[in-house]
Design a protein around this motif. Structure first.
Motif, PDB file in Angstrom:
ATOM      1  N   GLY A 117       0.788  -1.217   0.000  1.00 23.49           N
ATOM      2  CA  GLY A 117       0.000   0.000   0.000  1.00 23.49           C
ATOM      3  C   GLY A 117       0.818   1.264   0.000  1.00 23.49           C
ATOM      4  N   GLY A 118       1.608   1.445   1.022  1.00 24.81           N
ATOM      5  CA  GLY A 118       2.358   2.676   1.140  1.00 24.81           C
ATOM      6  C   GLY A 118       3.729   2.417   1.716  1.00 24.81           C
ATOM      7  N   VAL A 119       4.652   3.331   1.413  1.00 22.89           N
ATOM      8  CA  VAL A 119       6.025   3.207   1.866  1.00 22.89           C
ATOM      9  C   VAL A 119       6.407   4.472   2.623  1.00 22.89           C
ATOM     10  N   ILE A 120       7.043   4.313   3.773  1.00 23.36           N
ATOM     11  CA  ILE A 120       7.593   5.440   4.520  1.00 23.36           C
ATOM     12  C   ILE A 120       9.076   5.515   4.180  1.00 23.36           C
ATOM     13  N   LEU A 121       9.505   6.695   3.772  1.00 21.15           N
ATOM     14  CA  LEU A 121      10.846   6.899   3.250  1.00 21.15           C
ATOM     15  C   LEU A 121      11.849   7.329   4.317  1.00 21.15           C
ATOM     16  N   MET A 122      13.128   7.082   4.038  1.00 20.27           N
ATOM     17  CA  MET A 122      14.231   7.512   4.897  1.00 20.27           C
ATOM     18  C   MET A 122      14.784   8.841   4.392  1.00 20.27           C
ATOM     19  N   PRO A 123      15.268   9.677   5.294  1.00 19.42           N
ATOM     20  CA  PRO A 123      15.828  10.956   4.857  1.00 19.42           C
ATOM     21  C   PRO A 123      17.217  10.841   4.259  1.00 19.42           C
ATOM     22  N   LEU A 124      17.893   9.733   4.512  1.00 15.48           N
ATOM     23  CA  LEU A 124      19.239   9.507   3.987  1.00 15.48           C
ATOM     24  C   LEU A 124      19.340   8.078   3.478  1.00 15.48           C
ATOM     25  N   PRO A 125      20.151   7.859   2.451  1.00 13.97           N
ATOM     26  CA  PRO A 125      20.337   6.466   2.000  1.00 13.97           C
ATOM     27  C   PRO A 125      21.114   5.678   3.042  1.00 13.97           C
ATOM     28  N   LYS A 126      20.882   4.383   3.061  1.00 12.08           N
ATOM     29  CA  LYS A 126      21.606   3.484   3.968  1.00 12.08           C
ATOM     30  C   LYS A 126      22.392   2.499   3.119  1.00 12.08           C
ATOM     31  N   GLU A 127      23.537   2.085   3.644  1.00 11.06           N
ATOM     32  CA  GLU A 127      24.300   1.033   2.976  1.00 11.06           C
ATOM     33  C   GLU A 127      23.438  -0.231   2.976  1.00 11.06           C
ATOM     34  N   SER A 128      23.336  -0.867   1.807  1.00 12.75           N
ATOM     35  CA  SER A 128      22.504  -2.046   1.701  1.00 12.75           C
ATOM     36  C   SER A 128      22.934  -2.849   0.487  1.00 12.75           C
ATOM     37  N   ILE A 129      22.745  -4.158   0.558  1.00 11.96           N
ATOM     38  CA  ILE A 129      23.009  -4.982  -0.616  1.00 11.96           C
ATOM     39  C   ILE A 129      21.848  -4.886  -1.600  1.00 11.96           C
ATOM     40  N   LEU A 188      19.051  -2.753  -3.880  1.00 13.26           N
ATOM     41  CA  LEU A 188      19.064  -1.515  -4.649  1.00 13.26           C
ATOM     42  C   LEU A 188      17.787  -0.710  -4.500  1.00 13.26           C
ATOM     43  N   ASP A 189      16.782  -1.263  -3.829  1.00 14.26           N
ATOM     44  CA  ASP A 189      15.490  -0.568  -3.812  1.00 14.26           C
ATOM     45  C   ASP A 189      15.204   0.180  -2.512  1.00 14.26           C
ATOM     46  N   ASP A 190      16.222   0.427  -1.684  1.00 16.90           N
ATOM     47  CA  ASP A 190      15.995   1.250  -0.499  1.00 16.90           C
ATOM     48  C   ASP A 190      15.653   2.664  -0.944  1.00 16.90           C
ATOM     49  N   GLU A 191      14.502   3.150  -0.516  1.00 10.42           N
ATOM     50  CA  GLU A 191      14.043   4.451  -0.959  1.00 10.42           C
ATOM     51  C   GLU A 191      14.453   5.545   0.011  1.00 10.42           C
ATOM     52  N   THR A 192      14.633   6.757  -0.526  1.00 12.34           N
ATOM     53  CA  THR A 192      14.913   7.926   0.289  1.00 12.34           C
ATOM     54  C   THR A 192      13.973   9.040  -0.144  1.00 12.34           C
ATOM     55  N   PHE A 193      14.152  10.196   0.442  1.00 12.80           N
ATOM     56  CA  PHE A 193      13.323  11.357   0.122  1.00 12.80           C
ATOM     57  C   PHE A 193      13.600  11.914  -1.272  1.00 12.80           C
ATOM     58  N   GLU A 194      14.820  11.745  -1.767  1.00 12.84           N
ATOM     59  CA  GLU A 194      15.296  12.441  -2.964  1.00 12.84           C
ATOM     60  C   GLU A 194      14.304  12.455  -4.127  1.00 12.84           C
ATOM     61  N   GLU A 195      14.047  11.301  -4.700  1.00 14.25           N
ATOM     62  CA  GLU A 195      13.236  11.221  -5.911  1.00 14.25           C
ATOM     63  C   GLU A 195      11.809  11.691  -5.687  1.00 14.25           C
ATOM     64  N   GLU A 196      11.194  11.269  -4.601  1.00  8.95           N
ATOM     65  CA  GLU A 196       9.795  11.629  -4.373  1.00  8.95           C
ATOM     66  C   GLU A 196       9.629  13.105  -4.041  1.00  8.95           C
ATOM     67  N   THR A 197      10.614  13.689  -3.367  1.00  5.43           N
ATOM     68  CA  THR A 197      10.556  15.131  -3.113  1.00  5.43           C
ATOM     69  C   THR A 197      10.635  15.886  -4.434  1.00  5.43           C
ATOM     70  N   GLN A 198      11.535  15.474  -5.317  1.00  3.05           N
ATOM     71  CA  GLN A 198      11.631  16.102  -6.641  1.00  3.05           C
ATOM     72  C   GLN A 198      10.328  15.942  -7.415  1.00  3.05           C
ATOM     73  N   ASN A 199       9.730  14.744  -7.357  1.00  2.00           N
ATOM     74  CA  ASN A 199       8.459  14.506  -8.052  1.00  2.00           C
ATOM     75  C   ASN A 199       7.349  15.410  -7.525  1.00  2.00           C
ATOM     76  N   ALA A 200       7.246  15.520  -6.199  1.00  2.00           N
ATOM     77  CA  ALA A 200       6.187  16.344  -5.592  1.00  2.00           C
ATOM     78  C   ALA A 200       6.388  17.820  -5.914  1.00  2.00           C
ATOM     79  N   ARG A 201       7.617  18.289  -5.821  1.00  2.00           N
ATOM     80  CA  ARG A 201       7.898  19.693  -6.134  1.00  2.00           C
ATOM     81  C   ARG A 201       7.617  19.992  -7.597  1.00  2.00           C
ATOM     82  N   GLY A 202       7.999  19.079  -8.471  1.00  2.00           N
ATOM     83  CA  GLY A 202       7.738  19.255  -9.898  1.00  2.00           C
ATOM     84  C   GLY A 202       6.251  19.272 -10.213  1.00  2.00           C
ATOM     85  N   ALA A 203       5.500  18.390  -9.551  1.00  2.00           N
ATOM     86  CA  ALA A 203       4.048  18.347  -9.767  1.00  2.00           C
ATOM     87  C   ALA A 203       3.390  19.627  -9.277  1.00  2.00           C
ATOM     88  N   TRP A 204       3.840  20.124  -8.121  1.00  2.00           N
ATOM     89  CA  TRP A 204       3.288  21.373  -7.581  1.00  2.00           C
ATOM     90  C   TRP A 204       3.487  22.506  -8.585  1.00  2.00           C
TER      91      TRP A 204
END
Length: 188
Positions: free
Chosen positions: A61-73, A75-91
């Protein structure tokens, strides 16, 4: 004792047993984003961590994002970056919300849905604990809707079906809904 973050009320309706403390370096997050973060979000990240809402049948349903990337094996750990850009662009593209003249730089995404809605804060207040939730609903009546509460209270009301009309393009009111930490989700 009063809980200013509202996290205790949320844990009564959303089990935290599949969550984990994200161990966020809040000082680094503040430097990266140029702001402090709301106490309710920090409390959420210490109990639930970044992850997703999922029904017993496996529907996400929904994903809660992290403010910073974390080291992980993974590749799909999400952060604020892309979605913040998407929301600002849509606005900027859609002209925002009538009667609310703000700079898109005051939008900061903290979650997404499979709808695909973007859940944000409107960061115009210097006190992050006063930031209201701003939802970019992709298949809702309004493109942008402002909610005068913090993230944790917004989630609590959402899960208890206290909004009319329902503010998301997907339904998170399922009684079998669980919250899975991102690493638990990846294991499954």
């Amino acid at each position: 004792m009063e809980d200013p973050t509202g996290i205790a009320a949320l844990t009564k309706i959303l089990p935290s047993d599949l969550g984990a403390d994200e161990g966020i370096d809040w000082s680094a997050a503040e430097v990266r984003w140029g702001t402090r973060f709301p106490r309710d979000y920090m409390a959420f990240m210490s109990i639930y961590g970044a992850g997703s809402f999922e029904a017993a049948d496996g529907r996400g349903g929904g994903v809660i994002l992290m403010p910073l990337p974390k080291e992980s094996i993974y590749l799909d750990d999400e952060t604020f970056e892309e979605e913040t850009q998407n929301a600002r662009g849509a606005w900027a593209m859609l002209g925002g919300q009538e009667g609310l003249d703000i700079d898109p730089d005051h939008i900061l995404a903290w979650g997404v849905t499979s709808g695909p809605d973007i859940l944000c804060w409107l960061t115009t207040d210097p006190d992050p604990d006063q930031w209201p939730v701003l939802v970019w609903g992709r298949h809702t009546d309004e493109d942008f809707t402002l909610f005068p509460c913090g993230m944790v209270e917004f989630l609590r009301r959402l899960l208890l079906d206290e909004y009319d009309p329902y503010p998301l393009s997907i339904d998170l009111r399922d009684v079998s809904l669980r919250y899975l930490h991102r690493l638990e989700r990846q294991k499954r």
